[in-house]
Motif scaffolding. Structure first.
Motif, short mmCIF file in Angstrom:
data_model
loop_
_atom_site.label_atom_id
_atom_site.label_comp_id
_atom_site.label_asym_id
_atom_site.label_seq_id
_atom_site.Cartn_x
_atom_site.Cartn_y
_atom_site.Cartn_z
N ARG A 41 -6.24 2.19 -4.59
CA ARG A 41 -5.69 3.33 -3.86
C ARG A 41 -5.90 4.64 -4.62
O ARG A 41 -6.22 5.68 -4.03
N GLN A 42 -5.74 4.57 -5.94
CA GLN A 42 -5.97 5.75 -6.78
C GLN A 42 -7.40 6.26 -6.64
O GLN A 42 -7.65 7.47 -6.54
N MET B 237 -9.36 5.73 -4.03
CA MET B 237 -9.51 6.26 -2.67
C MET B 237 -9.05 7.71 -2.59
O MET B 237 -9.69 8.55 -1.94
N TRP C 208 -2.10 2.24 6.16
CA TRP C 208 -1.87 3.29 5.15
C TRP C 208 -3.09 4.20 5.04
O TRP C 208 -2.96 5.43 5.02
N VAL C 209 -4.27 3.60 4.99
CA VAL C 209 -5.49 4.40 4.85
C VAL C 209 -5.71 5.27 6.09
O VAL C 209 -5.98 6.47 6.00
N ALA D 227 -2.87 -2.21 4.39
CA ALA D 227 -3.97 -1.36 3.93
C ALA D 227 -4.54 -0.47 5.02
O ALA D 227 -4.63 0.76 4.86
N ASN E 91 -3.11 8.14 6.08
CA ASN E 91 -3.20 9.12 5.01
C ASN E 91 -4.50 9.93 5.05
O ASN E 91 -4.51 11.09 4.62
N TRP F 269 0.79 -1.23 0.00
CA TRP F 269 0.00 0.00 0.00
C TRP F 269 0.82 1.28 0.00
O TRP F 269 0.31 2.34 -0.36
N VAL G 295 -3.97 -3.09 -5.95
CA VAL G 295 -3.82 -2.03 -4.94
C VAL G 295 -3.65 -0.67 -5.61
O VAL G 295 -4.22 0.33 -5.16
N TYR G 296 -2.90 -0.65 -6.69
CA TYR G 296 -2.65 0.62 -7.38
C TYR G 296 -3.95 1.32 -7.76
O TYR G 296 -4.15 2.51 -7.47
N HIS H 118 -12.66 3.01 6.76
CA HIS H 118 -12.22 1.89 5.93
C HIS H 118 -12.20 0.62 6.77
O HIS H 118 -11.62 0.58 7.85
#
Length: 380
Positions: free
Chosen positions: A249-250, A252, A327-328, A324, A331, A234, A245-246, A260
């Protein structure tokens, strides 16, 4: 009297087994195949033919070197004659070999690590959901094998609405995660459910029922078609190694995230629990309050959930930001949890026939909607 030899195959969606010797029904030698380009293995799923009324003793010889050997302790495999109703069967583990002993009542029977969730059922789930007026099905990109990375957006975007994300099955062998999502989606789209209707007035849901369709179809435990563990990607995902994931995540980053939940299964622990993001740099009192509020609500809603057993809490600043939920949470400075369910039984509310299973996973998904309803107003 001649004995018909058993025939074993894994040549189907999510199948995984290698036959070493099937010449004697009471001494069948098997092994689980590794995930492609990876040392991970634990998921198995195979079909046994020519079986009726004969005792079969199946030894999975390499169980002692599997990814999570503690997962075999007090574990019982599941079986099904119709691929709809799965039940537990006598299983033992001696520290090296996992042994399944069974006398089938019919000519063909399936065995699996947990109730499978097929790619076809996944397609049925997402395509039936799009019939709902509040639901849009979006394809974010393609996997390594060319399968769609599919998102369900439920609810109409409007000023002041929260953005709530649920992702599931980053680890493809954790099929209980998509059963959970099926229950959650079924309730969220129920026009007669007051909590669901109220939530859709306040929030937009972004749902990824299967983050790893390639690994799911290939019969992997933990990785995608490149042998990559998506839940360690992530911070720096790439289209080449981890497109799943790419692209998620984009999306998100585009929508923002106010909450989440990343849905998983745990091989070893016989409990339902959550793992938070206490160790992320952005951790603050608001995140702590939301986590505690969510747990307390879910504890009040269902006896299937508990908060005494789970993973160790990260020290401040020591969270793994490649995961995940970490990171979420970091961020977006939001409530972010990993939800874990057992492969075994829920030891606090055991069921000797089915253990923790597909139906109970779906019910926990439905109950989780109630918990979200209780905290949605406080998310920001």
């Amino acid at each position: 009297m001649s004995v018909t030899l058993p025939y074993i195959t894994d040549n189907f969606d999510s199948g995984n087994i290698r036959v070493l010797d099937a010449s004697d029904p009471e001494n069948i030698a098997l092994e689980i195949k590794q995930d492609k380009d990876s040392d991970f293995y634990q998921w198995f799923h195979f079909k046994l033919h020519n079986t009726a009324h004969i005792k079969h003793v199946m030894h999975i010889k390499n169980a002692g070197q599997a990814a999570y050997v503690e997962g075999w302790d007090d574990y019982q495999a599941v079986a099904s004659y119709d691929r709809e109703h799965w039940f537990r069967v006598p299983t033992s583990y001696d520290g090296q070999t996992l042994t399944i002993t069974f006398i089938p009542e019919h000519d063909s029977v399936y065995f699996a690590y947990f109730a499978p969730y097929s790619y076809e059922r996944h397609q049925d789930l997402i395509h039936s959901a799009q019939h709902h007026l509040d639901c849009q099905m979006q394809v974010l990109g393609q996997t390594i094998d060319g399968r769609d990375i599919t998102l369900l957006q439920v609810g109409e975007v409007a000023e002041g609405k929260k953005s709530i994300w649920l992702t599931a099955r980053q680890h493809p062998g954790e099929t209980m995660a998509e059963w959970f999502m099926e229950g959650f989606i079924d309730r969220l789209l129920d026009e007669d459910d007051g909590a669901a209707r109220a939530l859709l007035n306040k929030a937009v849901f972004y749902l990824v029922p299967n983050m790893n369709p390639d690994g799911s179809y290939r019969g992997h435990l933990r990785t995608n078609a490149n042998g990559v563990n998506l839940n360690r990607e992530w911070q720096q995902p790439s289209i080449e190694n981890s497109p799943e994931v790419y692209y998620v995540r984009q999306k998100m980053v585009e929508t923002g995230v106010d909450m989440h939940l990343d849905i998983h299964g745990d091989e070893a622990l016989p409990y339902n629990f959550v793992s938070g993001c206490e160790g992320v740099p952005a951790w603050d009192d608001k995140m702590h309050q939301l986590q505690e509020q969510f747990k307390a609500t879910l504890l009040a809603i269902t006896p299937e959930f508990q908060d005494d057993k789970g993973y160790d809490i990260d020290e401040p600043g020591q969270a793994n930001l490649t995961v995940a939920s970490n990171w979420v949470g970091n961020n977006f400075n939001c409530l972010a949890y990993t939800v874990e369910m057992p492969f075994k039984d829920n030891i606090l509310l055991p069921d000797e026939i089915v253990g923790w299973n597909d139906g109970r996973s779906a019910l926990l998904g439905r109950d989780t909607l109630s918990a979200i309803y209780q905290i949605v107003d406080d998310l920001r």
